[in-house]
Design an enzyme around this catalytic site. Structure first.
Site, PDB file in Angstrom:
ATOM      1  N   LYS A  23       0.443 -49.795   8.057  1.00  0.00           N
ATOM      2  CA  LYS A  23       1.391 -49.620   9.167  1.00  0.00           C
ATOM      3  C   LYS A  23       0.861 -48.604  10.176  1.00  0.00           C
ATOM      4  CE  LYS A  23       5.243 -51.056   6.246  1.00  0.00           C
ATOM      5  NZ  LYS A  23       6.424 -50.695   5.448  1.00  0.00           N
TER       6      LYS A  23
ATOM      7  N   GLN B 224       9.707 -45.685   3.330  1.00  0.00           N
ATOM      8  CA  GLN B 224       9.063 -46.687   2.485  1.00  0.00           C
ATOM      9  C   GLN B 224       9.749 -46.780   1.127  1.00  0.00           C
ATOM     10  OE1 GLN B 224       6.704 -48.750   3.605  1.00  0.00           O
ATOM     11  NE2 GLN B 224       6.422 -49.808   1.676  1.00  0.00           N
TER      12      GLN B 224
ATOM     13  N   ASP C 153      13.257 -51.220  10.326  1.00  0.00           N
ATOM     14  CA  ASP C 153      13.126 -52.074   9.137  1.00  0.00           C
ATOM     15  C   ASP C 153      14.250 -53.116   9.090  1.00  0.00           C
ATOM     16  OD1 ASP C 153      10.967 -51.780   7.403  1.00  0.00           O
ATOM     17  OD2 ASP C 153      11.764 -49.963   6.496  1.00  0.00           O
TER      18      ASP C 153
END
Ligand code: GUN
Length: 293
Positions: free
Chosen positions: A52, A96, A119
């Site tokens: 990422k 995460q 997200d």
């Protein structure tokens, strides 16, 4: 059979995003900024977060990586989330997953300002997705939609079987495949660990999206001639044949299923690169304040 090249499409999209960032900067606008919180040293999470950060560089974004050890308290993590919520320079951020067991993932997700939730995990974004309102769409399903679009795969009136009912992939994927736009308008069935007759369901499907996390689950006897097969599986198993010491396994037994398909995604190089690029697209939208002000 057409092999869906997620890696090539992802590269193309990153170039499109970088181009747009240049245009924003040329007009005196702000460089989009993605922050990521990583707790602990899980191998998979380390790899994903590193990808990422690298993708941010390729797109011309600013990125910040905030790391904690496994023993970070829930309160500390929630404090950092609140800080990022209030930081005007941060356009979007992610935490995460998975998190250590002593921290409630749901509590952390709900603490994120939905306007920065690139997200798309916050209940407000999930709810807006399910009723077709503008929102951040979670990265993997959004990446799959983009593959269907770019390969002009028909979905209207097709029977789509989604294998797996996770909050991150299966549920939003099913929701998106039945929405009233392209790609969508499909007749959707979700199968999961308690479903009966999974083989029969799959055999009648025009499109199968496999997201159960069971290596090589989908066999040739379960797929009809001409089906479109999308493989979301990314099980990492130890291997002495690769540099990293791991090999990625999809949920589809590719070698035996591929000859029956009209379109199929490989693992790696199919859905995976699209997931990262979808997060980049959401970050660009966040930078441009395109979904929420
Ligand atoms: N863990 C596995 N996939 C994801 C993802 O898309 N986002 C976050 N935050 N964690 C993950």
């Amino acid at each position: 059979m057409t092999l869906i090249d997620g890696k090539a499409i992802a590269k193309q999209i990153k170039e499109e995003i970088a181009q747009e960032v240049n245009e924003i900067l040329a007009k005196g606008g702000k460089r989009p900024h993605l922050a990521a919180i990583l707790v602990g040293h899980d191998g998979g999470s380390e790899t994903y977060v590193a990808s990422k950060v690298k993708a941010c560089e390729e797109c011309g974004f600013k990125s910040s990586l905030i790391r904690y050890e496994n023993d970070v308290t829930e309160a500390e993590l929630l404090k950092k989330v609140e800080e990022l919520n209030l930081d005007a320079d941060v356009d979007g951020f992610i935490v995460q997953l998975p998190l250590p067991k002593h921290i409630s993932e749901q509590k952390v997700i709900e603490a994120i300002d939905y306007k920065k939730d690139v997200d798309g995990f916050h209940p407000i974004n999930v709810g807006r997705l399910s009723i077709g309102l503008p929102c951040y769409i979670s990265a993997t399903p959004n990446g799959i939609l983009e593959l269907l679009r770019r390969y002009k795969i028909e979905t209207e009136g097709k029977k789509c079987v989604v294998l797996g009912r996770s909050n991150i992939v299966g549920k939003p994927m099913a929701s998106l495949m039945m929405q009233k736009t392209y790609p969508g308008n499909a007749t959707v069935t979700i199968c999961h660990s308690h479903s009966k007759d999974i083989k029969e369901e799959c055999l009648s499907a025009d499109i199968i999206i496999a997201a159960l996390g069971q290596p090589h689950f989908l066999k040739k006897e379960m797929v009809k001639e001409g089906a479109v097969v999308i493989d979301v599986g990314t099980t990492r198993l130890p291997s002495d044949k690769t540099k990293s010491g791991f090999k990625l396994f999809g949920d589809v037994d590719f070698d035996e299923v591929a000859p029956k398909c009209s379109f199929i995604t490989p693992v790696p190089g199919g859905v995976g690169p699209m997931t990262i690029v979808s997060l980049m697209r959401n970050t660009l939208l966040a930078g441009k304040k395109e979904i929420y002000n």
